[in-house]
Design an enzyme around this catalytic site. Structure first.
Site, PDB file in Angstrom:
ATOM      1  N   CYS A   8       0.813  -1.227   0.000  1.00 47.70           N
ATOM      2  CA  CYS A   8       0.000   0.000   0.000  1.00 47.70           C
ATOM      3  C   CYS A   8       0.847   1.278   0.000  1.00 47.70           C
ATOM      4  O   CYS A   8       0.568   2.217  -0.749  1.00 47.70           O
ATOM      5  CB  CYS A   8      -0.934  -0.009   1.195  1.00 47.70           C
ATOM      6  SG  CYS A   8      -0.162  -0.561   2.714  1.00 47.70           S
ATOM      7  N   HIS A  33      -2.748   6.368   4.471  1.00 47.78           N
ATOM      8  CA  HIS A  33      -1.335   6.491   4.848  1.00 47.78           C
ATOM      9  C   HIS A  33      -0.785   7.829   4.335  1.00 47.78           C
ATOM     10  O   HIS A  33      -1.125   8.265   3.229  1.00 47.78           O
ATOM     11  CB  HIS A  33      -0.493   5.380   4.195  1.00 47.78           C
ATOM     12  CG  HIS A  33      -0.730   4.000   4.749  1.00 47.78           C
ATOM     13  ND1 HIS A  33      -1.481   3.736   5.871  1.00 47.78           N
ATOM     14  CD2 HIS A  33      -0.269   2.799   4.322  1.00 47.78           C
ATOM     15  CE1 HIS A  33      -1.474   2.429   6.114  1.00 47.78           C
ATOM     16  NE2 HIS A  33      -0.758   1.835   5.180  1.00 47.78           N
TER      17      HIS A  33
HETATM   18  N1  LIG Z   1      -5.001  -3.510   5.045  1.00 43.48           N
HETATM   19  C1  LIG Z   1      -4.292  -2.894   4.109  1.00 43.48           C
HETATM   20  O1  LIG Z   1      -4.146  -1.654   4.113  1.00 43.48           O
HETATM   21  C2  LIG Z   1      -3.658  -3.670   3.001  1.00 43.48           C
HETATM   22  C3  LIG Z   1      -3.142  -2.952   1.920  1.00 43.48           C
HETATM   23  C4  LIG Z   1      -2.539  -3.642   0.874  1.00 43.48           C
HETATM   24  C5  LIG Z   1      -2.487  -5.013   0.912  1.00 43.48           C
HETATM   25  N2  LIG Z   1      -3.000  -5.700   1.989  1.00 43.48           N
HETATM   26  C6  LIG Z   1      -2.925  -7.158   1.947  1.00 43.48           C
HETATM   27  O2  LIG Z   1      -4.231  -7.646   1.620  1.00 43.48           O
HETATM   28  C7  LIG Z   1      -4.460  -8.899   2.257  1.00 43.48           C
HETATM   29  C8  LIG Z   1      -5.727  -8.800   3.128  1.00 43.48           C
HETATM   30  O3  LIG Z   1      -5.492  -7.803   4.130  1.00 43.48           O
HETATM   31  P1  LIG Z   1      -6.645  -7.214   5.057  1.00 43.48           P
HETATM   32  O4  LIG Z   1      -6.029  -6.029   5.686  1.00 43.48           O
HETATM   33  O5  LIG Z   1      -7.914  -7.065   4.303  1.00 43.48           O
HETATM   34  O6  LIG Z   1      -6.788  -8.404   6.132  1.00 43.48           O
HETATM   35  P2  LIG Z   1      -8.027  -8.734   7.113  1.00 43.48           P
HETATM   36  O7  LIG Z   1      -8.846  -7.527   7.366  1.00 43.48           O
HETATM   37  O8  LIG Z   1      -7.413  -9.423   8.268  1.00 43.48           O
HETATM   38  O9  LIG Z   1      -8.916  -9.784   6.263  1.00 43.48           O
HETATM   39  C9  LIG Z   1      -8.451 -11.085   5.966  1.00 43.48           C
HETATM   40  C10 LIG Z   1      -9.476 -11.811   5.115  1.00 43.48           C
HETATM   41  O10 LIG Z   1      -8.956 -13.099   4.770  1.00 43.48           O
HETATM   42  C11 LIG Z   1      -9.952 -14.070   5.050  1.00 43.48           C
HETATM   43  N3  LIG Z   1      -9.344 -15.370   5.328  1.00 43.48           N
HETATM   44  C12 LIG Z   1      -8.499 -15.704   6.316  1.00 43.48           C
HETATM   45  N4  LIG Z   1      -8.171 -17.027   6.216  1.00 43.48           N
HETATM   46  C13 LIG Z   1      -8.812 -17.506   5.135  1.00 43.48           C
HETATM   47  C14 LIG Z   1      -8.880 -18.782   4.512  1.00 43.48           C
HETATM   48  N5  LIG Z   1      -8.215 -19.830   4.984  1.00 43.48           N
HETATM   49  N6  LIG Z   1      -9.668 -18.930   3.415  1.00 43.48           N
HETATM   50  C15 LIG Z   1     -10.349 -17.889   2.904  1.00 43.48           C
HETATM   51  N7  LIG Z   1     -10.336 -16.648   3.453  1.00 43.48           N
HETATM   52  C16 LIG Z   1      -9.568 -16.462   4.559  1.00 43.48           C
HETATM   53  C17 LIG Z   1     -10.683 -13.514   6.249  1.00 43.48           C
HETATM   54  O11 LIG Z   1     -11.934 -14.165   6.363  1.00 43.48           O
HETATM   55  P3  LIG Z   1     -12.663 -14.427   7.794  1.00 43.48           P
HETATM   56  O12 LIG Z   1     -13.374 -13.154   8.138  1.00 43.48           O
HETATM   57  O13 LIG Z   1     -13.600 -15.531   7.484  1.00 43.48           O
HETATM   58  O14 LIG Z   1     -11.591 -14.784   8.754  1.00 43.48           O
HETATM   59  C18 LIG Z   1     -10.808 -12.054   5.815  1.00 43.48           C
HETATM   60  O15 LIG Z   1     -11.845 -11.926   4.872  1.00 43.48           O
HETATM   61  C19 LIG Z   1      -3.171  -9.206   3.041  1.00 43.48           C
HETATM   62  O16 LIG Z   1      -2.332 -10.007   2.253  1.00 43.48           O
HETATM   63  C20 LIG Z   1      -2.559  -7.834   3.252  1.00 43.48           C
HETATM   64  O17 LIG Z   1      -1.174  -7.898   3.433  1.00 43.48           O
HETATM   65  C21 LIG Z   1      -3.608  -5.056   3.018  1.00 43.48           C
END
Ligand SMILES: NC(=O)c1ccc[n+]([C@@H]2O[C@H](COP(=O)([O-])OP(=O)(O)OC[C@H]3O[C@@H](n4cnc5c(N)ncnc54)[C@H](OP(=O)(O)O)[C@@H]3O)[C@@H](O)[C@H]2O)c1
Length: 344
Positions: free
Chosen positions: A140, A253
């Site tokens: 990001c 950010h």
């Molecule tokens: N947050 C940011 O600003 C940002 C920016 C760029 C990239 N990212 C990347 O984007 C990705 C997601 O980040 P996030 O911030 O959205 O994380 P998050 O809020 O923790 O969400 C994680 C998601 O993954 C799902 N999940 C977990 N285990 C799973 C499985 N075994 N099978 C299918 N779904 C599963 C969760 O579902 P449940 O609700 O069912 O657990 C939830 O929908 C990460 O790789 C992160 O590094 C994040």
């Protein structure tokens, strides 16, 4: 797509990680940008299966991720973890889906494009025409920085870059935001403050560590900005140093960026370049209190750029600027959908 072309065929779209901070935004962005969708399906873990999630397409029932089912979709937006992506992304792409992965699992693979459409769409088209179906979405902080750095590089040439970041709690996912809220409440109520997402309490604090420390003393987050900026700008030797700091905001950010340029540069010339740059909104009227801030950038597609001034160290070959972008949008969901649009 030009106006005399037929409308693109609607796609079957799967959002995997649809309950998370990024996944929820992906659904909203697909709708907001009128992405041609014939069917949208939301996948998450077993924990979420059967729950109903409301959104712009109406209430949708979440499904547990099943690789065999997801293989049948045209576009798969992955917003889970690096390990999850390593296990599934290549198989889904081999089955023919366009897979856009938000994790860091493939960003540094030479044969996998790392794309910010405003900057290196050509790298996408080249790889897509050659049959690549797995595309990496950048970190990001990097995505937000390169939207401003790309046009400045084109106009003036980048020699050296120094970045200091101020990163929101939602960068650590939905749980990061929840921890900020709960800890703030507890602290104000005089209750014990316990942290689990962040290494230290985040309310009324800041934490100069995001991700694990590397052997060189930088964190992984900081090195991601160096590695990914080099790849996206196609400047493998660019000198770039980053210090990444977590701050107690919800989303968007901010980054203080110092550049040394190859050609002479003035703030006015830089403002003119950035005013014409896709994905950038120049907000630079400091006398009237107008500069980029998380509260304004949150929810916006454009990255705000301001505080543009000559740098006291690098003189007429240097600039300071302050950028602020919604990392759940340009730093994740919006960029992923923009990549999917390149394939229409
Ligand atoms: N947050 C940011 O600003 C940002 C920016 C760029 C990239 N990212 C990347 O984007 C990705 C997601 O980040 P996030 O911030 O959205 O994380 P998050 O809020 O923790 O969400 C994680 C998601 O993954 C799902 N999940 C977990 N285990 C799973 C499985 N075994 N099978 C299918 N779904 C599963 C969760 O579902 P449940 O609700 O069912 O657990 C939830 O929908 C990460 O790789 C992160 O590094 C994040």
């Amino acid at each position: 797509m030009s106006s005399n072309q037929a409308s693109p065929a609607p796609r079957r779209v799967a959002v995997v990680g649809a309950t998370g901070a990024v996944g929820r935004e992906m659904v909203s962005v697909l709708h907001a940008r009128n992405f041609p969708v014939s069917e949208i399906a939301l996948f998450a873990s077993e924990r979420s299966a059967g729950k109903v999630q409301d959104g712009p397409y109406g209430p949708l029932t979440l499904k547990a991720f099943d690789a065999e089912v997801v293989k049948g979709y045209d576009v798969v937006l992955l917003a889970v973890s690096g390990d999850f992506a390593k296990e599934h992304a290549k198989n889904l792409a081999s089955a023919g889906a366009l897979v856009i992965d938000n994790s860091s699992a493939f960003r540094y693979d030479a044969d996998i494009p790392l794309i910010v459409p405003e900057i290196n769409a050509a790298a996408f088209h080249e790889a897509f025409q050659a049959g690549s179906r797995l595309i990496a979405n950048p970190n990001c902080t990097t995505a937000i920085a390169v939207v401003a750095l790309g046009p400045l590089h084109k106009a003036f040439g980048l020699r050296r870059v120094i970045v200091s970041t101020y990163q929101a709690t939602s960068g650590a996912g939905a749980e990061g935001m929840a921890e900020l809220e709960e800890q703030t409440r507890n602290q104000l109520d005089g209750k014990p403050v316990t942290n689990s997402v962040f290494r230290h309490p985040i309310p009324f604090n800041l934490i100069p560590q995001i991700d694990a420390f590397q052997d060189n003393g930088y964190t992984k987050e900081e090195m991601k900005v160096t590695w990914e900026t080099r790849k996206i700008l196609d400047l493998p030797d660019l000198a770039l140093s980053c210090t990444a700091v977590r701050i107690p905001t919800y989303r968007a950010h901010s980054e203080a960026i110092t550049i040394e340029t190859l050609q002479p540069v003035t703030p006015d010339a830089a403002r003119a370049v950035l005013a014409d740059a896709a994905g950038v909104k120049v907000v630079d009227d400091p006398a009237n209190g107008a500069y980029p801030m998380p509260l304004n950038a949150a929810g916006q597609f454009d990255v705000e750029v301001g505080r543009i001034r000559s740098n006291l160290v690098f003189g007429d070959h240097g600039l300071d600027l302050f950028v602020c972008g919604d990392q759940l949008l340009k730093g994740a969901a919006l960029n992923a959908v923009q990549i999917a649009e390149l394939a229409l």
